[in-house]
Design a protein around this motif. Structure first.
Motif, PDB file in Angstrom:
ATOM      1  N   VAL A   1       5.973  35.400 -16.610  1.00 20.18           N
ATOM      2  CA  VAL A   1       4.852  35.022 -16.762  1.00 20.18           C
ATOM      3  C   VAL A   1       4.619  33.470 -17.067  1.00 20.18           C
ATOM      4  O   VAL A   1       4.097  32.473 -16.751  1.00 20.18           O
ATOM      5  CB  VAL A   1       3.832  35.848 -17.328  1.00 20.18           C
ATOM      6  CG1 VAL A   1       2.704  35.274 -17.366  1.00 20.18           C
ATOM      7  CG2 VAL A   1       3.709  37.350 -16.374  1.00 20.18           C
ATOM      8  N   LEU A   2       5.595  33.395 -18.427  1.00 19.51           N
ATOM      9  CA  LEU A   2       5.284  32.198 -19.069  1.00 19.51           C
ATOM     10  C   LEU A   2       6.732  31.377 -19.152  1.00 19.51           C
ATOM     11  O   LEU A   2       6.717  30.289 -19.582  1.00 19.51           O
ATOM     12  CB  LEU A   2       4.933  32.383 -20.602  1.00 19.51           C
ATOM     13  CG  LEU A   2       3.673  33.058 -20.917  1.00 19.51           C
ATOM     14  CD1 LEU A   2       3.472  33.575 -22.361  1.00 19.51           C
ATOM     15  CD2 LEU A   2       2.575  32.283 -20.519  1.00 19.51           C
ATOM     16  N   GLY A   3       7.773  31.787 -18.216  1.00 19.78           N
ATOM     17  CA  GLY A   3       8.917  30.905 -18.127  1.00 19.78           C
ATOM     18  C   GLY A   3       9.591  30.917 -19.413  1.00 19.78           C
ATOM     19  O   GLY A   3      10.303  29.955 -19.476  1.00 19.78           O
ATOM     20  N   ARG A   4       9.394  31.723 -20.413  1.00 18.90           N
ATOM     21  CA  ARG A   4      10.467  31.556 -21.680  1.00 18.90           C
ATOM     22  C   ARG A   4      11.361  32.789 -21.449  1.00 18.90           C
ATOM     23  O   ARG A   4      11.275  33.973 -21.365  1.00 18.90           O
ATOM     24  CB  ARG A   4       9.264  32.030 -22.718  1.00 18.90           C
ATOM     25  CG  ARG A   4       9.918  31.740 -24.202  1.00 18.90           C
ATOM     26  CD  ARG A   4       9.153  31.824 -25.371  1.00 18.90           C
ATOM     27  NE  ARG A   4       9.605  31.555 -26.421  1.00 18.90           N
ATOM     28  CZ  ARG A   4       9.836  29.908 -27.025  1.00 18.90           C
ATOM     29  NH1 ARG A   4       9.109  29.255 -26.315  1.00 18.90           N
ATOM     30  NH2 ARG A   4      10.246  29.924 -28.079  1.00 18.90           N
ATOM     31  N   ASN A   5      12.650  32.283 -21.810  1.00 18.60           N
ATOM     32  CA  ASN A   5      13.717  33.218 -21.843  1.00 18.60           C
ATOM     33  C   ASN A   5      14.057  33.790 -23.219  1.00 18.60           C
ATOM     34  O   ASN A   5      15.105  32.981 -23.793  1.00 18.60           O
ATOM     35  CB  ASN A   5      14.985  32.211 -21.114  1.00 18.60           C
ATOM     36  CG  ASN A   5      16.057  32.907 -20.763  1.00 18.60           C
ATOM     37  OD1 ASN A   5      16.252  34.225 -20.680  1.00 18.60           O
ATOM     38  ND2 ASN A   5      17.269  32.496 -20.631  1.00 18.60           N
ATOM     39  N   GLY A   6      13.531  34.393 -23.637  1.00 14.29           N
ATOM     40  CA  GLY A   6      13.633  35.209 -24.719  1.00 14.29           C
ATOM     41  C   GLY A   6      12.954  34.631 -26.039  1.00 14.29           C
ATOM     42  O   GLY A   6      12.214  33.346 -25.932  1.00 14.29           O
ATOM     43  N   ILE A   7      12.884  35.274 -27.216  1.00 12.12           N
ATOM     44  CA  ILE A   7      12.207  34.694 -28.217  1.00 12.12           C
ATOM     45  C   ILE A   7      12.297  33.208 -28.466  1.00 12.12           C
ATOM     46  O   ILE A   7      11.445  32.514 -28.927  1.00 12.12           O
ATOM     47  CB  ILE A   7      12.200  35.582 -29.573  1.00 12.12           C
ATOM     48  CG1 ILE A   7      11.849  36.893 -29.436  1.00 12.12           C
ATOM     49  CG2 ILE A   7      11.782  34.962 -30.841  1.00 12.12           C
ATOM     50  CD1 ILE A   7      11.769  37.832 -30.485  1.00 12.12           C
ATOM     51  N   LYS A   8      13.498  32.773 -28.573  1.00 11.75           N
ATOM     52  CA  LYS A   8      13.887  31.451 -28.919  1.00 11.75           C
ATOM     53  C   LYS A   8      14.062  30.375 -27.776  1.00 11.75           C
ATOM     54  O   LYS A   8      14.557  29.375 -27.730  1.00 11.75           O
ATOM     55  CB  LYS A   8      14.965  31.275 -29.983  1.00 11.75           C
ATOM     56  CG  LYS A   8      14.686  31.751 -31.243  1.00 11.75           C
ATOM     57  CD  LYS A   8      16.061  31.506 -32.141  1.00 11.75           C
ATOM     58  CE  LYS A   8      15.851  31.903 -33.767  1.00 11.75           C
ATOM     59  NZ  LYS A   8      16.782  31.573 -34.501  1.00 11.75           N
ATOM     60  N   ASN A   9      13.755  31.113 -26.547  1.00  8.62           N
ATOM     61  CA  ASN A   9      14.092  30.467 -25.180  1.00  8.62           C
ATOM     62  C   ASN A   9      15.285  29.866 -24.934  1.00  8.62           C
ATOM     63  O   ASN A   9      15.431  28.930 -24.349  1.00  8.62           O
ATOM     64  CB  ASN A   9      12.936  29.122 -25.159  1.00  8.62           C
ATOM     65  CG  ASN A   9      12.607  28.939 -23.716  1.00  8.62           C
ATOM     66  OD1 ASN A   9      12.735  29.654 -22.948  1.00  8.62           O
ATOM     67  ND2 ASN A   9      12.196  27.592 -23.689  1.00  8.62           N
ATOM     68  N   ASN A  10      16.361  30.983 -25.684  1.00  6.32           N
ATOM     69  CA  ASN A  10      17.807  30.490 -25.472  1.00  6.32           C
ATOM     70  C   ASN A  10      18.417  31.765 -24.599  1.00  6.32           C
ATOM     71  O   ASN A  10      19.812  31.668 -24.649  1.00  6.32           O
ATOM     72  CB  ASN A  10      18.304  30.261 -26.696  1.00  6.32           C
ATOM     73  CG  ASN A  10      18.437  31.174 -27.604  1.00  6.32           C
ATOM     74  OD1 ASN A  10      17.637  32.473 -27.485  1.00  6.32           O
ATOM     75  ND2 ASN A  10      18.984  30.852 -29.015  1.00  6.32           N
ATOM     76  N   GLY A  11      17.867  32.612 -24.225  1.00  7.31           N
ATOM     77  CA  GLY A  11      18.482  33.821 -23.633  1.00  7.31           C
ATOM     78  C   GLY A  11      19.105  34.790 -24.523  1.00  7.31           C
ATOM     79  O   GLY A  11      19.656  35.604 -24.037  1.00  7.31           O
ATOM     80  N   VAL A  12      18.871  34.603 -25.616  1.00  7.02           N
ATOM     81  CA  VAL A  12      19.312  35.605 -26.632  1.00  7.02           C
ATOM     82  C   VAL A  12      18.323  36.369 -27.248  1.00  7.02           C
ATOM     83  O   VAL A  12      17.189  36.080 -27.676  1.00  7.02           O
ATOM     84  CB  VAL A  12      19.890  34.958 -28.161  1.00  7.02           C
ATOM     85  CG1 VAL A  12      20.525  35.539 -29.163  1.00  7.02           C
ATOM     86  CG2 VAL A  12      21.212  33.674 -27.488  1.00  7.02           C
TER      87      VAL A  12
END
Length: 521
Positions: free
Chosen positions: A280-291
């Motif tokens: 929905v928001l295009g964010r890849n994980g909490i830190k937006n780094n896929g981790v």
């Protein structure tokens, strides 16, 4: 006990959900982890030039925390600041670089950062003493200042001061761990600020029904390791209060009963939250780094709470009264993970008005995740903690349509809001979100009745939940800073609405009218 049966596999968003996500105005480009690392490195290389263009002093340096690029080419770079090598608390800022070459900046404080000397008059032990007194005032038990106080520049109040920051660890009265950050004047020893780093939330478990989760097979044993969502892992603390615990494992990939129940709910909630942010928001994980972060279930004995800790980058869940009602619902998982998103972006200080906005952000996005999950066993609503029954009478912990119904939260902003506990000063922001999404007056949504008033007696129509979520998220990640208060949240959401829908749009006008409706003007 309600038994949760689980099938193996991975939950994914339906195609129409992803299409809706793009339609509601998610303007940020999605970067791969490698692209994000490159963007951060390039921004850091440009930081000295940026500091000079902003007119910062010779002793000030910028440290890049985040970079967001919009589809229209606008780049938002979030910085921390140092002065003579010392961290500046309250010195964070965001530079918004438009494609036409025009830059604007959002600062946590407007004051110029400068102090007469960086040599303290008092020794660190004076700061430690003050910090331990602060912990005693908070009723923190087993309190100890684990690390030596560090020198900082305290600027969040507007006038920069050489100070010490001391972290005192222990336990809060309800058994929640405590990481109390205490800032003291390095010249006088006076306490300047205190902030609890452990951010708590509430919810319930055992209500998700039979769900699909991500697991991993190793040899002949399955584990709660979600390889499709950053390898998120869920552990059993076995009533302990420290350490990581033991990874949940099972001989088959059908998980049900006993201690597995809470682990399943936690794992499912974390997965759905990951999917919501990604799809929905295009964010890849909490830190937006896929981790991924990790989760810990079965914390302590009779512990009626859950919390996020940025130091371990993890969520932790208690089993409730008599260890019989785990606080492991989807909304609590989303609430805790969102504390991590806030820490990675605006890093809203967990105290006063900014603390209320921090808590409201977790409530707002937890509500969005609950609706997104579309789980018939736990339908989306604008109630917080409605299933846990901590109050003993079946009532929720918080109400977004009229926050004061919980007996403590505020419906509207007032000059005394900053002195209220952050879970209750969140009220006006929660109220703003409900009004912006659904409008005022009486209505029924998913079988729940609401009746939302306004401060100025206005009638609001609402712009829809999807747009309200998009505006709040963009404001958090792009325009808010660590010191943002309610007036700043109004400015940030207007900026977000303008960027998403235009400054002459109905959405922009609705944001302005809705803040007025909760007495923020």
């Amino acid at each position: 006990m309600v038994v949760v049966g689980v099938q193996s596999g991975t939950a994914t968003a339906q195609p129409d959900e992803a299409a809706t996500a793009r339609a509601i105005g998610a303007t940020a480009l999605e970067l791969t982890p490698a692209q994000r690392v490159t963007a951060l490195k390039e921004a850091q290389a440009d930081a000295p030039g940026q500091a000079a263009s902003l007119g910062l002093g010779a002793q000030e340096k910028l440290v890049v925390r985040d970079v967001i690029e919009d589809v229209d080419g606008t780049v938002h770079t979030r910085y921390e600041r140092t002065y003579a090598g010392l961290p500046v608390l309250g010195g964070d800022l965001v530079v918004h670089a438009a494609p036409n070459g025009k830059d604007t900046v959002t600062k946590a404080v407007a004051a110029r950062i400068s102090v007469p000397t960086t040599t303290p008059e008092l020794a660190p032990k004076a700061a430690r003493t003050t910090a331990l007194k602060a912990a005693a005032a908070e009723q923190t038990t087993e309190a100890a200042a684990e690390d030596a106080p560090r020198k900082v520049i305290w600027a969040a109040d507007g006038k920069p001061v050489l100070a010490y920051e001391t972290v005192v660890e222990g336990f809060q009265p309800d058994g929640t761990p405590s990481e109390l950050h205490v800032v003291t004047d390095a010249a006088t020893g006076a306490e300047l600020f205190r902030d609890e780093a452990i951010e708590t939330g509430t919810g319930t478990g055992k209500y998700n029904g039979t769900v699909t989760i991500g697991t991993t097979l190793s040899g002949s044993t399955y584990s709660l390791t979600d390889g499709t969502r950053g390898s998120h892992k869920t552990y059993d603390l076995n009533q302990g209060t420290s350490g990581t615990g033991t990874l949940f494992t099972n001989s088959s990939d059908v998980w049900s009963g006993g201690r597995l129940t809470a682990g399943v709910d936690v794992h499912y909630g974390a997965g759905k939250t990951w999917d919501f942010y990604k799809n929905v928001l295009g964010r890849n994980g909490i830190k937006n780094n896929g981790v991924a972060s990790y989760s810990r279930a079965h914390y302590g004995n009779n512990y009626v709470n859950a919390f996020w800790s940025d130091s371990c980058f993890c969520m932790t869940y208690g089993d409730g009264a008599s260890n019989s009602r785990p606080l492991t619902s989807i909304d609590v998982a989303a609430h805790e993970m969102t504390h991590g998103v806030t820490a990675a972006t605006a890093n809203l200080t967990y105290s006063g008005e900014s603390g209320g906005l921090n808590e409201a952000t977790s409530d707002i996005l937890a509500t969005a995740v609950e609706f997104y999950a579309a789980n018939s066993a736990a339908p989306g609503n604008y109630l917080i903690g409605e299933q846990i029954n901590i109050n003993g009478n079946g009532t929720p912990l918080r109400y977004q349509d009229k926050p004061s119904k919980d007996g403590a939260s505020r419906d509207y902003w007032s000059s005394t809001l900053g002195s209220v506990d952050v879970h209750y000063s969140s009220g006006p922001a929660n109220h703003f979100f409900y009004l912006l999404a659904e409008g005022s007056g009486a209505k029924t949504i998913n079988g729940v009745s609401y009746n939302s008033p306004t401060y100025d007696g206005s009638t609001l129509a609402g712009i829809g939940r999807d747009k309200a979520v998009a505006i709040w998220y963009k404001a958090l990640t792009t325009y808010m800073t660590s010191t943002t208060k309610y007036a700043g949240a109004r400015t940030a959401t207007l900026s977000a609405a303008g960027a998403l829908y235009g400054t002459t749009s109905a959405e922009y006008k609705a944001v302005a009218a809705t803040w007025t409706a909760v007495n923020v003007s």
